[in-house]
Design a protein around this motif. Structure first.
Motif, mmCIF file in Angstrom:
data_model
loop_
_atom_site.group_PDB
_atom_site.id
_atom_site.type_symbol
_atom_site.label_atom_id
_atom_site.label_comp_id
_atom_site.label_asym_id
_atom_site.label_seq_id
_atom_site.Cartn_x
_atom_site.Cartn_y
_atom_site.Cartn_z
ATOM 1 N N THR A 268 0.831 -1.195 0.000
ATOM 2 C CA THR A 268 0.000 0.000 0.000
ATOM 3 C C THR A 268 0.870 1.251 0.000
ATOM 4 O OG1 THR A 268 -0.113 0.108 2.412
ATOM 5 C CG2 THR A 268 -1.736 -1.270 1.300
ATOM 6 N N LEU A 269 0.219 2.404 -0.184
ATOM 7 C CA LEU A 269 0.945 3.673 -0.158
ATOM 8 C C LEU A 269 1.485 3.977 1.234
ATOM 9 C CD1 LEU A 269 -1.365 5.899 -2.408
ATOM 10 C CD2 LEU A 269 0.718 4.670 -3.038
ATOM 11 N N ASP A 270 0.973 3.271 2.244
ATOM 12 C CA ASP A 270 1.497 3.420 3.599
ATOM 13 C C ASP A 270 2.707 2.529 3.847
ATOM 14 O OD1 ASP A 270 -0.530 5.211 4.152
ATOM 15 O OD2 ASP A 270 -1.892 3.625 4.837
ATOM 16 N N GLY A 271 3.074 1.713 2.860
ATOM 17 C CA GLY A 271 4.225 0.823 3.008
ATOM 18 C C GLY A 271 3.908 -0.509 3.635
ATOM 19 N N ASN A 272 2.635 -0.862 3.768
ATOM 20 C CA ASN A 272 2.237 -2.139 4.368
ATOM 21 C C ASN A 272 2.071 -3.209 3.300
ATOM 22 O OD1 ASN A 272 2.080 -0.944 6.943
ATOM 23 N ND2 ASN A 272 0.013 -0.201 6.505
ATOM 24 N N HIS A 273 2.432 -4.446 3.660
ATOM 25 C CA HIS A 273 2.222 -5.585 2.772
ATOM 26 C C HIS A 273 0.847 -6.186 3.032
ATOM 27 C CE1 HIS A 273 6.663 -5.386 2.586
ATOM 28 N NE2 HIS A 273 6.511 -5.901 1.386
ATOM 29 N N ILE A 274 0.109 -6.433 1.979
ATOM 30 C CA ILE A 274 -1.202 -7.093 2.081
ATOM 31 C C ILE A 274 -1.160 -8.348 1.221
ATOM 32 C CG2 ILE A 274 -3.678 -6.899 1.680
ATOM 33 C CD1 ILE A 274 -3.492 -3.949 2.098
ATOM 34 N N HIS A 275 -1.435 -9.491 1.863
ATOM 35 C CA HIS A 275 -1.448 -10.776 1.159
ATOM 36 C C HIS A 275 -2.905 -11.155 0.886
ATOM 37 C CE1 HIS A 275 1.077 -14.568 0.490
ATOM 38 N NE2 HIS A 275 -0.062 -14.700 -0.165
ATOM 39 N N ILE A 276 -3.312 -11.110 -0.373
ATOM 40 C CA ILE A 276 -4.692 -11.398 -0.763
ATOM 41 C C ILE A 276 -4.728 -12.770 -1.452
ATOM 42 C CG2 ILE A 276 -6.701 -10.565 -2.031
ATOM 43 C CD1 ILE A 276 -5.448 -7.800 -2.029
ATOM 44 N N PRO A 277 -5.565 -13.710 -0.993
ATOM 45 C CA PRO A 277 -5.657 -15.013 -1.671
ATOM 46 C C PRO A 277 -6.043 -14.845 -3.135
ATOM 47 C CG PRO A 277 -6.744 -15.088 0.462
ATOM 48 C CD PRO A 277 -6.393 -13.649 0.223
ATOM 49 N N ASN A 278 -5.462 -15.683 -3.985
ATOM 50 C CA ASN A 278 -5.710 -15.581 -5.424
ATOM 51 C C ASN A 278 -7.176 -15.810 -5.780
ATOM 52 O OD1 ASN A 278 -3.110 -14.930 -6.270
ATOM 53 N ND2 ASN A 278 -2.472 -17.062 -6.235
ATOM 54 N N ALA A 279 -7.872 -16.635 -4.985
ATOM 55 C CA ALA A 279 -9.295 -16.869 -5.264
ATOM 56 C C ALA A 279 -10.082 -15.571 -5.133
ATOM 57 C CB ALA A 279 -9.848 -17.926 -4.308
ATOM 58 N N ILE A 280 -9.743 -14.749 -4.129
ATOM 59 C CA ILE A 280 -10.430 -13.454 -3.965
ATOM 60 C C ILE A 280 -10.052 -12.519 -5.105
ATOM 61 C CG2 ILE A 280 -10.598 -11.430 -2.479
ATOM 62 C CD1 ILE A 280 -10.238 -13.240 -0.089
ATOM 63 N N ILE A 281 -8.780 -12.534 -5.502
ATOM 64 C CA ILE A 281 -8.340 -11.685 -6.611
ATOM 65 C C ILE A 281 -9.119 -12.025 -7.878
ATOM 66 C CG2 ILE A 281 -6.391 -11.188 -8.155
ATOM 67 C CD1 ILE A 281 -5.913 -9.844 -5.613
ATOM 68 N N TYR A 282 -9.266 -13.323 -8.149
ATOM 69 C CA TYR A 282 -9.882 -13.743 -9.406
ATOM 70 C C TYR A 282 -11.395 -13.526 -9.402
ATOM 71 C CZ TYR A 282 -10.650 -16.427 -13.639
ATOM 72 O OH TYR A 282 -11.004 -16.809 -14.907
ATOM 73 N N LYS A 283 -12.033 -13.639 -8.234
ATOM 74 C CA LYS A 283 -13.491 -13.529 -8.169
ATOM 75 C C LYS A 283 -13.979 -12.085 -8.139
ATOM 76 C CE LYS A 283 -14.248 -17.912 -5.734
ATOM 77 N NZ LYS A 283 -14.722 -18.523 -4.473
ATOM 78 N N ASN A 284 -13.134 -11.154 -7.680
ATOM 79 C CA ASN A 284 -13.574 -9.776 -7.506
ATOM 80 C C ASN A 284 -13.141 -8.903 -8.680
ATOM 81 O OD1 ASN A 284 -14.716 -9.212 -4.534
ATOM 82 N ND2 ASN A 284 -13.196 -10.840 -4.436
ATOM 83 N N THR A 285 -13.720 -7.710 -8.699
ATOM 84 C CA THR A 285 -13.382 -6.733 -9.735
ATOM 85 C C THR A 285 -12.001 -6.144 -9.457
ATOM 86 O OG1 THR A 285 -15.718 -6.201 -10.006
ATOM 87 C CG2 THR A 285 -14.110 -4.608 -10.869
ATOM 88 N N ILE A 286 -11.168 -6.095 -10.483
ATOM 89 C CA ILE A 286 -9.814 -5.563 -10.366
ATOM 90 C C ILE A 286 -9.749 -4.240 -11.119
ATOM 91 C CG2 ILE A 286 -7.363 -5.983 -10.809
ATOM 92 C CD1 ILE A 286 -8.010 -8.975 -10.861
#
Length: 451
Positions: A268-286
């Motif tokens: 993120t712009l705050d410098g934090n790492h976010i780990h998002i499961p690929n299933a959520i990435i693929y199912k949601n709007t990008i």
């Protein structure tokens, strides 16, 4: 003459009765002798030593009696030892009575209560386990060697498949996955041979027969892992984004750092790492913000009803055209949005190159310069009218004060540029540099590292 005749007749009458009783007694004696001969044989058919050896082997196999001892003398079998269960004692006695050549059984087996601190069962079990391991060492050694050979063959098969498909499959993740699929039969055959060698025949048949074990494990225990794995394959093939892209997905936004078989890591712009499961990435709007470098921004400004709308539009458009960070193509626009309660609202549209400049910084600079230009052209920007209702009225009191001139506030002059707007560079570039310097996964695990 008469007396001897009577005596002779009486003797003839008594003799048949005596002979019949004597015959019946003889038959009974013969029957008793035959029964005795069936129960106890004078010459035994099985020797005492043979009975003793045979029953010792029976006790060893059954493992029901501890410290068992067997002695046979003249067909009499004497049992010694101890057990904790009455059923074991009765079973051994019944088995002894059914043994050929045994005339009688003397059961001296002792019943002992369970001692909580008796370690003998554990010692016996450990000794038995040790003996089993020693007997199985040759098979285990051969199985380990076979496993090593299987592993080498799997590696060789994968390398051979990669070399054969390298020119046809350009996606590194798909290439590795396909190569491993070719190695699965080699692995299954190797495991089958190892299980067959170690005596696990039924398990070996299950593995080679494909009874649905793999599908059951994936479907129940590893449902989420399998779902993320399949989603990673689709993401790797379709490529909705690449490393360094600024994306928005499922309420999160940041720069893409890596994509693994489990999830996508963004910073993120705050410098934090976010780990998002690929299933959520693929199912949601990008939303891929940096897929198109050009970003359109807009803001609303209200002018007074007495002001010239065309003049205000021309002034705002001139400010946009003179700004270096505002793109000429697509060209900026200043349009009338609506008529407010106290203002005529204008919407200013302009485009910014998101890779070179920060859209937020450019928007801030443009708003400030438009406001400065309107002030110089004496175009008013009134606040929206507000109506306040006083149900009980308002009382006004006038205070007598000497006539004093009211001070006129001096209007500050807005500069053409300021220090804040000297650097309009995109802050996403800084996040990209931090993302590259703080990787959470190895480069080889990144599915879209070739961008």
């Amino acid at each position: 003459m008469r007396k001897p005749l009577i005596a002779l007749l009486m003797l003839l009458t008594i003799c048949p009765c005596w002979s019949q009783d004597q015959a019946e007694e003889q038959i009974i004696r013969e029957a008793d002798w035959k029964d005795t001969e069936q129960q106890i044989k004078v010459k035994p058919t099985v020797s005492d030593q043979a009975i003793e050896d045979r029953f010792e082997r029976i006790l060893k196999v059954s493992q029901r009696i501890n410290e068992a001892q067997v002695k046979v003398t003249e067909g009499v079998l004497v049992l010694e030892g101890w057990t904790r269960e009455e059923a074991n004692r009765d079973w051994v006695e019944a088995a002894a009575n059914r043994t050929e050549g045994v005339i009688a059984v003397v059961n001296d087996i002792e019943l002992r209560n369970i001692d909580q601190w008796d370690l003998q069962p554990a010692v016996t079990e450990a000794v038995g386990l040790y003996e089993q391991i020693i007997r199985a060492l040759p098979k285990i050694t051969i199985a380990l060697v076979l496993l090593l050979i299987t592993w080498l063959l799997v590696k060789f098969t994968i390398a051979l498949a990669v070399r054969a498909m390298k020119n046809k499959v350009h996606n590194p993740f798909v290439l590795r996955m396909t190569a491993r699929l070719f190695a699965i039969p080699v692995l299954v055959v190797g495991i089958y041979l190892v299980l067959q060698l170690t005596g696990l025949t039924q398990l070996a048949v299950t593995v080679i027969g494909g009874t649905g074990l793999m599908g059951l494990v994936i479907g129940i225990a590893f449902k989420d892992i399998a779902e993320n794995f399949l989603a990673s394959i689709l993401i790797s093939i379709e490529r909705p984004f690449k490393i360094g892209d600024y994306i928005l997905v499922n309420g999160h936004e940041g720069v893409v750092q890596s994509v693994t078989t489990r999830g996508t890591v963004i910073m993120t712009l705050d410098g934090n790492h976010i780990h998002i499961p690929n299933a959520i990435i693929y199912k949601n709007t990008i939303v891929n913000v940096t897929a198109n470098p050009n970003i359109r921004k807009n803001f609303t400004v209200g002018i007074g009803y007495d002001d010239n709308i065309s003049e205000a539009q021309h002034i705002a458009l001139e400010v946009l055209q003179k700004h270096d960070a505002v793109m000429d193509d697509p060209e900026p626009q200043v349009l009338v949005e609506n008529l407010g309660p106290a203002t005529v609202n204008l919407v200013v549209y302009f485009w910014v190159n998101g890779q070179q400049n920060s859209s937020a910084k450019v928007k801030s600079a443009v708003i400030r310069l438009v406001k400065r230009a309107f002030d110089e052209a004496r175009i008013s920007m009134p606040d929206e009218a507000r109506e306040v209702v006083f149900p009980e009225g308002v009382r006004v009191y006038q205070e007598d004060r000497p006539n004093e001139p009211k001070p006129i506030a001096e209007k500050t002059h807005e500069p053409q540029s300021n220090v804040i707007e000297q650097d309009l560079s995109n802050e996403v570039d800084d996040i990209r540099k931090q993302s590259a310097a703080n990787q959470l996964s190895d480069d080889k695990d990144n599915l879209i590292k070739d961008g």
